[in-house]
Design an enzyme around this catalytic site. Sequence first.
Site, PDB file in Angstrom:
ATOM      1  N   ARG A 195       0.932  -1.160  -0.116  1.00 22.93           N
ATOM      2  CA  ARG A 195      -0.250   0.004  -0.170  1.00 22.93           C
ATOM      3  C   ARG A 195       1.012   1.227   0.207  1.00 22.93           C
ATOM      4  NH1 ARG A 195      -4.234  -2.472  -1.934  1.00 22.93           N
ATOM      5  NH2 ARG A 195      -5.104  -4.194  -0.581  1.00 22.93           N
ATOM      6  N   LYS A 217      -6.090   1.217   1.903  1.00 31.14           N
ATOM      7  CA  LYS A 217      -7.175  -0.012   1.967  1.00 31.14           C
ATOM      8  C   LYS A 217      -6.989  -0.707   2.869  1.00 31.14           C
ATOM      9  CE  LYS A 217      -9.310  -2.938  -1.552  1.00 31.14           C
ATOM     10  NZ  LYS A 217      -9.269  -3.619  -2.777  1.00 31.14           N
TER      11      LYS A 217
END
Length: 748
Positions: A680, A716
């Site tokens: 991420r 996320k």
Amino acid sequence: MRIKILGDCYYCVSGMPISRPTHASNCVKMGLEMIEAIRAVRQATGVDVDMRIGIHSGDVLCGVIGLRKWQYDVWSDDVTIANHMESSGMPGKVHITKETLMQLDENKWEVEPGNGAQRDELLKEHEIETYFIVPLKRKASIESESEVDLKALGSGPRGSIMSSTRVARYLESWEADKPFANITEGVVAKNIELTSLALIEASLLQPRRNSCWNFRYWINVEDIHPVSLHFTDTSLERLYYRQPDPVFKYSIACVSLIYFCMLIIQVFFMPKNLVLYISYGAIFFLFVILLGVSWAENVQISKSRHTAVLSSVSRMVTDGPCLRMFITTTTMAVLVAAAVITMVDCTLSDNKLKDSQSIVNFSQLVISDTTSLFVSTTNITRCQESSSNNCYFSSYYAYCCLLALTACSVFLQVNFLLKIFISLVATILYIVIFNYLRPDIFTSPDSETEFPLTQPVKYTIYVTLLFLTLHVIDRKIEYTSRLDFLWKTKFSFEQEEVETMGSVNKILLENILPAHVASHFLSPNRRTDELYHQCHESASVLFASIPNFFKEFYYQTDITKDGLECLRVLNEIIYDFDKLLLKPKFCAVEKMKTIGSTYMAAAGLVPGQENKHQTPHHHLIVLLEFAFAIIAILNQFNKDSFNEFRLRMGLSHGEIIAGVVGAQKPQYDIWGNTVNLASRMDSTGVVGKIQVTESTARVLEAAGYDCVCRGPVHVKGRGMLTTYFVRAPGMRSPENSRDRSFTLDMKK
């Protein structure tokens, strides 16, 4: 065909490397079966897990790139679309594009609109129509029932405990194949041993009845000529001809013994003359030299210079086929001639008769004074007096001829054709002497009354039978020797191939797995009933991607050969990154995989590699320096190739789990929140910068690196996280650069 495993993502393709018209149908069936398999796991364990399946049909480029950790992969714009089909799909459903639907049988599959463009920008940009494969009604009802059970089981902490317990029990009863379950060296060695025994039993230990006279047995091998017994392969014939003969000295000793037997017969039972003294004296001197030369290497009395010279000559005789051939031919020719050389001077003058009579009387006195010996001596004397034209030692000449023929078969490693030639010449010579040149020597007036055949005929039969017998024995020895050499050569060649393939497999295995993991699977003492896994409390993970490679550089046109030339450029970049791993300073860095244009690496995975003088987070420092190094490598590549590729990197450290999964294509991978965070950090990062989490930034700042706070970023699965950018080497302040304990030297 499975391509790779990326965390919890399973990549597979159909229709390659062999084109199949049913590739789309195969993928849909595979997707439905995977959904059914995960549904069975969900029902058995009570854990709410499901799968999204995305399928797209199109063109792909397949191959291997990089220098290390090779992985078969696929690239193309259609592969990118397939990735977005999975991410925009729905759990428990197979998401396909219109291109895939056109490859399917419309009567076999029922579809419904997928509306993938509403959930993904790429699909919307390319105006791609998507659909969902409608499963059977029965499966849908089962799914709804299982969802109710899962909600009941998963509610509250008690439900989670029950779910974890059911997962453990389910895994214990799941008899799945383990990775590398049959590659241990013990299994390979056992297979080689069994194969070797099978070859020996089938070829060398087959039943042989009367094999010496079984002519079909002699012509049963394809590699050996049935008549001359030469190898059909000339290179194999040269190897056989040039091999050393360690028993050559024993052959010389046996021939010398035969010579001494002939000498005793000539001296004690034959008339003595000048020819005997000269010929046998010269032959005696020859055999003394041959014995001394052939046995000099084994019998060393002193370490003098002469002894060393004799030893070197002995080795030359043992290893030199031409020299051995010359000695063998000379020795056999000399003995053949020595058997009949005194025959030219066999006459019955008075002196000869006196010598003959004295020899007989001497033998009579030495042996015994028995009645039988007296009768035989009297008979010989009577035969001498009955005719003045007969030589009464003809049988001893025949004995010498038989001994000379026997000497021709003593040399085992000499080609039997040479031995046949010399023996045949000797046999013809003896028969001619017996019957034509000197028949008077072998003719006795009493022979016709004692035996139906004359003495020349008898001796001719003896010599002929011995020649044929020796020929059969020589041929058998030659065939057995060549067959033994053939199988030894083949076994040695196959053993070298096995060792070579073992080394290649080991190299390939170490190129697929880390060295310490490959050593574990190659160990014969490892347990094959357990999955390999390791928990690392502190490790670092790096994701480095080139976002503008596929967006700006990669095109599938005729100029780029449908993207092949673009992949060559990507291969050069990955290759330069992999070369950095060969440097000692980056030995702790392990390349995990490449995902499109993303390079994944980790550090701190090798147990016991830490040094007492190093900090607990030394692996993080090493991995960051590796990130700086690949930035410098890519900048130099841009300068040389006039490109503008830029890296976007994410770095994180923490606890991870490493292991090997997959039975058909085992793959080493790492899992955990640390891996997800590093991914991420890359996907939410900025081009040209290294983004790290807050905990990683604190460790780097303590080590003397500059970290700039970016602020809260939505990640996320984790919500809002505060992230930091690590300054590149050229952007660090001077005061912080003095505190660094690890420097980068690109020239090393």
